[in-house]
Design a protein around this motif. Structure first.
Motif, PDB file in Angstrom:
ATOM      1  N   HIS A 127       1.346  -7.895   0.405  1.00 31.74           N
ATOM      2  CA  HIS A 127       1.711  -6.811  -0.665  1.00 31.74           C
ATOM      3  C   HIS A 127       2.480  -5.540  -0.039  1.00 31.74           C
ATOM      4  O   HIS A 127       1.841  -5.396   1.027  1.00 31.74           O
ATOM      5  N   HIS A 129       2.599  -2.075  -0.197  1.00 28.24           N
ATOM      6  CA  HIS A 129       2.170  -1.171  -1.073  1.00 28.24           C
ATOM      7  C   HIS A 129       2.841   0.062  -0.830  1.00 28.24           C
ATOM      8  O   HIS A 129       3.325   0.759  -0.075  1.00 28.24           O
ATOM      9  N   HIS A 169      -3.018  -9.594   0.012  1.00 26.69           N
ATOM     10  CA  HIS A 169      -3.541  -9.410  -1.172  1.00 26.69           C
ATOM     11  C   HIS A 169      -3.973 -10.687  -1.943  1.00 26.69           C
ATOM     12  O   HIS A 169      -3.742 -10.731  -3.342  1.00 26.69           O
ATOM     13  N   HIS A 513      -8.613   0.989  -4.854  1.00 24.83           N
ATOM     14  CA  HIS A 513      -8.235   0.356  -3.603  1.00 24.83           C
ATOM     15  C   HIS A 513      -9.335   0.495  -2.608  1.00 24.83           C
ATOM     16  O   HIS A 513      -9.475   0.143  -1.505  1.00 24.83           O
ATOM     17  N   GLU A 518     -11.966  -3.879  -5.379  1.00 25.28           N
ATOM     18  CA  GLU A 518     -10.994  -5.042  -6.122  1.00 25.28           C
ATOM     19  C   GLU A 518     -11.309  -6.246  -5.863  1.00 25.28           C
ATOM     20  O   GLU A 518     -11.171  -6.928  -7.010  1.00 25.28           O
TER      21      GLU A 518
HETATM   22 CU1  C2O Z   1      -2.586  -1.521  -1.240  1.00 24.39          CU
HETATM   23 CU2  C2O Z   1      -2.909  -3.894  -4.369  1.00 24.39          CU
HETATM   24  O1  C2O Z   1      -2.703  -2.716  -2.844  1.00 24.39           O
END
Ligand code: C2O
Ligand code: CU
Ligand code: CU
Length: 530
Positions: A127, A129, A169, A513, A518
């Motif tokens: 991912h 970010h 992720h 986060h 998560e």
């Molecule tokens: Cu840094 Cu969904 O994340």
């Protein structure tokens, strides 16, 4: 209700999970046409990707390695190995002797292709970010690739200058994969920023702050202390900067741009110069502020970035230490702690980095008083000005949840659908501590809330009566003036943000986060419809 809370045994099973049937390949796609509700906002013109020349093609291989982090046995880690297939080799900097990296340095509007190869024993996906890219490029867990498989990323960088980052992720495995080393930086520059003449080259220092626990064999230890540690989030007893413990850097007596990322799984830092010198902040998650701000300390939650301008001129021979000041927080066994010496609580005083200031460096040009132009969202233009989209952060059984829901791979609820082009008010309300039900425990935890696919602006914060004292230990360190993609929501707090869904239609994530939260399900899809 599916419960994503894992027992330690489940976790071990999951870590040993074999190849799945997750192999997917990216498809080339054209950005959808945008819809703009607000005529006063200049539409973002999305160029079809195919018409933008590719300027950087990189192979990234996620795999295992060993590194000499301490004397004695090498530490087993996971890392990305990179090699530039096309484009300038300086665009991708490997960090020697660190599990972190690489560091991408690209210009706004460059088209970047990355070929991710998974040589881990588990599924993974990257991912990006903070980057504004289509859903298919954003690393949603549903795009995770099996061991041995590859994924092709291809996107144009449309973000303004700033420090973004990337990390795995995959479903329920983000925490361990980041923990064992997988994360890198994605630094974007643009012309607005270049005109400022900020410290550059060796005077531009990215610094990733993380905490880890090592056993007597120098091996990383993750989540071995039971359910409570997972509910609170992992806290390590050793602080590392750019992958190094007891981090110390030789710097010159000149001005530096220090780009800080809190890359920790759950630890929050209250950063300050040890001698009390105020910190000069020039940027947040989404790049430069309009003007520098000065603070005695900065609160940096997992996923957040902040950039400092630090002038060490005239300090030859001295040392500046970046520390984390103590504040009241949770221990990994769940107890509220305000004081004490163990680093195993969120709020322990910590040494982060020492900077040893040597000979005079380049002459310091004064920091400009105006850094950038930020178009302010106006709440009057929000489609739900009087009816914010509200997200209650509460306990659901033993799991942190959002509006009573935990993550489901494909589910999007009715109240999780927004329209492309709309400006909305979103609010995160952290009232876990007031929850009733099966849980008798009074869990009050901060949650750094992150939204994929956008950069937003903080509209306001409100603290519930009775929660003020812990709040006031950190609130003067929030930098809410610029673009953000992650915002800390303290116990008892309501944070409102203004967010425009202006880039791409698609299904994106929003989540806490704190990576243990998560992975346990404190994450949901939201959908941007065109
Ligand atoms: Cu840094 Cu969904 O994340
Ligand atoms: Cu993200
Ligand atoms: Cu959380």
């Amino acid at each position: 209700m599916t419960n994503y809370q894992l027992t330690r045994r489940d976790f071990i099973k999951l870590m040993g999970m074999g190849a799945g049937t997750l192999t997917l390949s990216a498809c080339g796609l054209l950005p959808p046409a945008s819809r703009f509700a607000d005529p006063t906002t200049a539409p973002v013109i999305l160029t079809p990707l195919a018409s933008v020349p590719v300027s950087l093609t990189v192979d990234l291989t996620a795999g295992s390695a060993t590194l000499p982090i301490f004397s004695g046995a090498e530490t087993s880690i996971w890392r990305y190995q990179s090699s530039v297939r096309e484009g300038s080799a300086e665009s991708v900097q490997m960090l020697s002797n660190s599990y972190l990296g690489p560091i991408f340095r690209v210009k706004k509007s460059q088209r970047v292709q990355v070929r991710l190869k998974n040589e881990l024993p588990d599924p993974t996906i990257i991912h990006w970010h903070g980057l504004l890219i289509p859903e298919e490029m954003d690393g949603h867990p549903r795009y995770a690739i099996a061991p041995g498989a590859s994924f092709e990323y291809d996107f144009q960088v449309t973000n303004r200058a700033g420090m973004y980052w990337f990390h795995p992720h995959p479903h329920q495995l983000t925490g361990p994969q980041v923990y064992y080393g997988l994360a890198g930086l994605f630094i974007v520059s643009d012309e607005e920023e270049a005109a400022l003449g900020l410290p550059a080259g060796e005077y531009d220092l990215p610094l990733v702050i993380q905490d880890r626990t090592f056993d007597s064999q120098n091996q990383m230890v993750y989540l071995t202390n039971g359910m409570m540690e997972q509910m609170v989030g992992f806290l390590g007893d050793t602080i590392l900067v750019n992958g190094a413990p007891n981090a110390a850097l030789d710097v010159k007596a000149s001005a530096y741009r220090l780009r800080l990322l809190n890359g920790s799984n759950s630890r929050i830092y209250k950063l300050a110069w040890q001698d009390g010198t105020p910190l000069t902040v020039i940027a947040t998650d989404g790049g430069l502020l309009e003007a520098p701000v000065t603070r005695d300390y900065i609160t940096l939650a997992p996923g957040e970035r902040v950039e400092l301008w630090a002038d060490f001129s005239g300090r030859t021979g001295s040392e500046m230490r970046l520390v984390s000041l103590p504040f009241s927080g949770f221990s990994s066994s769940g107890g509220m702690i305000s004081g004490g010496s163990t680093s195993l609580f969120n709020g322990a005083p910590l040494d982060i980095l020492s900077l040893n200031i040597g000979e005079k460096g380049v002459d310091v040009s004064p920091l400009p008083t105006r850094l950038s132009a930020i178009a302010r969202h106006r709440v009057e233009e929000a489609v739900n000005q009087n009816n914010p989209r509200s997200f209650a952060l509460t306990m659901q059984g033993m799991t942190h949840a959002i509006n009573g829901r935990v993550f489901e791979m494909d589910a999007v609820a009715q109240d999780e659908i927004a329209q492309l082009g709309d400006l909305e008010v979103w609010e995160f309300v952290n009232l876990e501590g007031s929850g009733t039900g099966m849980m008798t425990m009074n869990i009050e935890m901060p949650h750094p809330m992150h939204i994929h696919g956008v950069q937003f602006q903080v509209l306001g914060r409100e603290i519930t009566q009775g929660y003020e004292s812990a709040y006031q230990e950190l609130s003067a360190g929030f930098i809410d003036d610029g673009w953000k993609d992650t915002v800390l929501v303290m116990p008892g707090e309501k944070v409102q943000v203004l967010v425009r869904f202006e880039n791409y239609a698609g299904t994106f994530l929003y989540h806490c986060h704190n990576l243990e939260h998560e992975d346990a399900g404190m994450m949901r899809n939201y959908k941007i419809e065109s």
